[in-house]
Design a protein around this motif. Structure first.
Motif, PDB file in Angstrom:
ATOM      1  N   VAL A   5      35.993 -12.531  11.977  1.00 21.46           N
ATOM      2  CA  VAL A   5      35.137 -13.299  12.877  1.00 21.46           C
ATOM      3  C   VAL A   5      35.422 -14.785  12.686  1.00 21.46           C
ATOM      4  N   ASP A   6      35.343 -15.513  13.774  1.00 17.79           N
ATOM      5  CA  ASP A   6      35.528 -16.960  13.748  1.00 17.79           C
ATOM      6  C   ASP A   6      34.147 -17.594  13.889  1.00 17.79           C
ATOM      7  N   GLU A   7      33.581 -17.992  12.767  1.00 14.85           N
ATOM      8  CA  GLU A   7      32.234 -18.562  12.768  1.00 14.85           C
ATOM      9  C   GLU A   7      32.164 -19.836  13.598  1.00 14.85           C
ATOM     10  N   ASP A   8      33.273 -20.559  13.688  1.00 15.95           N
ATOM     11  CA  ASP A   8      33.284 -21.794  14.473  1.00 15.95           C
ATOM     12  C   ASP A   8      33.143 -21.520  15.967  1.00 15.95           C
ATOM     13  N   LYS A   9      33.617 -20.363  16.417  1.00 17.92           N
ATOM     14  CA  LYS A   9      33.503 -19.983  17.828  1.00 17.92           C
ATOM     15  C   LYS A   9      32.156 -19.368  18.164  1.00 17.92           C
ATOM     16  N   CYS A  10      31.525 -18.735  17.184  1.00 21.00           N
ATOM     17  CA  CYS A  10      30.297 -17.981  17.412  1.00 21.00           C
ATOM     18  C   CYS A  10      29.202 -18.871  18.004  1.00 21.00           C
ATOM     19  N   CYS A  11      28.563 -18.372  19.060  1.00 17.92           N
ATOM     20  CA  CYS A  11      27.475 -19.114  19.703  1.00 17.92           C
ATOM     21  C   CYS A  11      26.105 -18.508  19.383  1.00 17.92           C
ATOM     22  N   GLY A  12      26.077 -17.452  18.560  1.00 20.64           N
ATOM     23  CA  GLY A  12      24.809 -16.880  18.127  1.00 20.64           C
ATOM     24  C   GLY A  12      24.111 -16.002  19.145  1.00 20.64           C
ATOM     25  N   ALA A  13      24.860 -15.443  20.100  1.00 17.33           N
ATOM     26  CA  ALA A  13      24.246 -14.601  21.132  1.00 17.33           C
ATOM     27  C   ALA A  13      23.625 -13.330  20.555  1.00 17.33           C
ATOM     28  N   PRO A  21      24.701  -2.973  14.083  1.00 10.48           N
ATOM     29  CA  PRO A  21      23.959  -3.628  13.003  1.00 10.48           C
ATOM     30  C   PRO A  21      24.443  -3.280  11.603  1.00 10.48           C
ATOM     31  N   GLU A  22      25.210  -2.206  11.475  1.00  8.79           N
ATOM     32  CA  GLU A  22      25.760  -1.842  10.172  1.00  8.79           C
ATOM     33  C   GLU A  22      26.954  -2.720   9.815  1.00  8.79           C
ATOM     34  N   VAL A  23      27.532  -3.373  10.828  1.00  6.70           N
ATOM     35  CA  VAL A  23      28.758  -4.143  10.641  1.00  6.70           C
ATOM     36  C   VAL A  23      28.508  -5.647  10.744  1.00  6.70           C
ATOM     37  N   PHE A  24      27.571  -6.047  11.601  1.00  2.00           N
ATOM     38  CA  PHE A  24      27.306  -7.468  11.840  1.00  2.00           C
ATOM     39  C   PHE A  24      25.844  -7.823  11.576  1.00  2.00           C
ATOM     40  N   GLY A  31      21.804 -18.458  13.426  1.00  6.18           N
ATOM     41  CA  GLY A  31      22.186 -17.307  14.244  1.00  6.18           C
ATOM     42  C   GLY A  31      23.656 -16.973  14.255  1.00  6.18           C
ATOM     43  N   ILE A  32      24.460 -17.688  13.468  1.00  2.02           N
ATOM     44  CA  ILE A  32      25.899 -17.428  13.434  1.00  2.02           C
ATOM     45  C   ILE A  32      26.160 -16.062  12.794  1.00  2.02           C
ATOM     46  N   VAL A  33      27.158 -15.376  13.318  1.00  6.83           N
ATOM     47  CA  VAL A  33      27.496 -14.028  12.871  1.00  6.83           C
ATOM     48  C   VAL A  33      27.845 -13.994  11.383  1.00  6.83           C
ATOM     49  N   VAL A  34      27.432 -12.891  10.745  1.00  8.15           N
ATOM     50  CA  VAL A  34      27.800 -12.583   9.367  1.00  8.15           C
ATOM     51  C   VAL A  34      28.455 -11.212   9.404  1.00  8.15           C
ATOM     52  N   LEU A  35      29.669 -11.125   8.907  1.00 11.23           N
ATOM     53  CA  LEU A  35      30.399  -9.857   8.876  1.00 11.23           C
ATOM     54  C   LEU A  35      29.993  -9.090   7.624  1.00 11.23           C
ATOM     55  N   LEU A  36      29.377  -7.933   7.815  1.00 15.35           N
ATOM     56  CA  LEU A  36      28.917  -7.112   6.691  1.00 15.35           C
ATOM     57  C   LEU A  36      29.982  -6.143   6.203  1.00 15.35           C
ATOM     58  N   ASP A  37      30.867  -5.725   7.102  1.00 18.48           N
ATOM     59  CA  ASP A  37      31.870  -4.718   6.754  1.00 18.48           C
ATOM     60  C   ASP A  37      33.139  -4.999   7.548  1.00 18.48           C
ATOM     61  N   ALA A  38      34.151  -5.546   6.882  1.00 16.72           N
ATOM     62  CA  ALA A  38      35.398  -5.928   7.549  1.00 16.72           C
ATOM     63  C   ALA A  38      36.283  -4.725   7.882  1.00 16.72           C
ATOM     64  N   ALA A  39      36.005  -3.583   7.273  1.00 16.99           N
ATOM     65  CA  ALA A  39      36.789  -2.373   7.534  1.00 16.99           C
ATOM     66  C   ALA A  39      35.825  -1.192   7.673  1.00 16.99           C
TER      67      ALA A  39
END
Length: 66
Positions: A5-13, A21-24, A31-39
């Motif tokens: 994920v590119d946190e700089d691009k994320c607009c928090g939608a 929800p298990e992954v993000f 509100g910026i995305v947090v990656l919980l599981d990259a694989a």
């Protein structure tokens, strides 16, 4: 599948969190995305693909061959 994920691009939608929800998740403060599981396991792949497709900022990048 490998996710980045590119946190700089994320607009928090938050569409990714609603779809997978298990992954993000989202940071509480902005509100910026947090990656919980990259694989994620194969059972989550369809939801992750949809999350990437509907992301308005194109902040989710998938690599299918990982």
């Amino acid at each position: 599948m490998k996710i980045t994920v590119d946190e700089d691009k994320c607009c928090g939608a938050g569409q990714c969190v609603l779809l997978a929800p298990e992954v993000f998740d989202q940071r509480d403060d902005d509100g910026i995305v947090v990656l919980l599981d990259a694989a994620p396991a194969a059972g989550h792949h369809a939801a992750v693909r949809e999350s990437a497709a509907v992301c308005p900022a194109a902040a989710i990048v998938l690599s299918e061959d990982a």
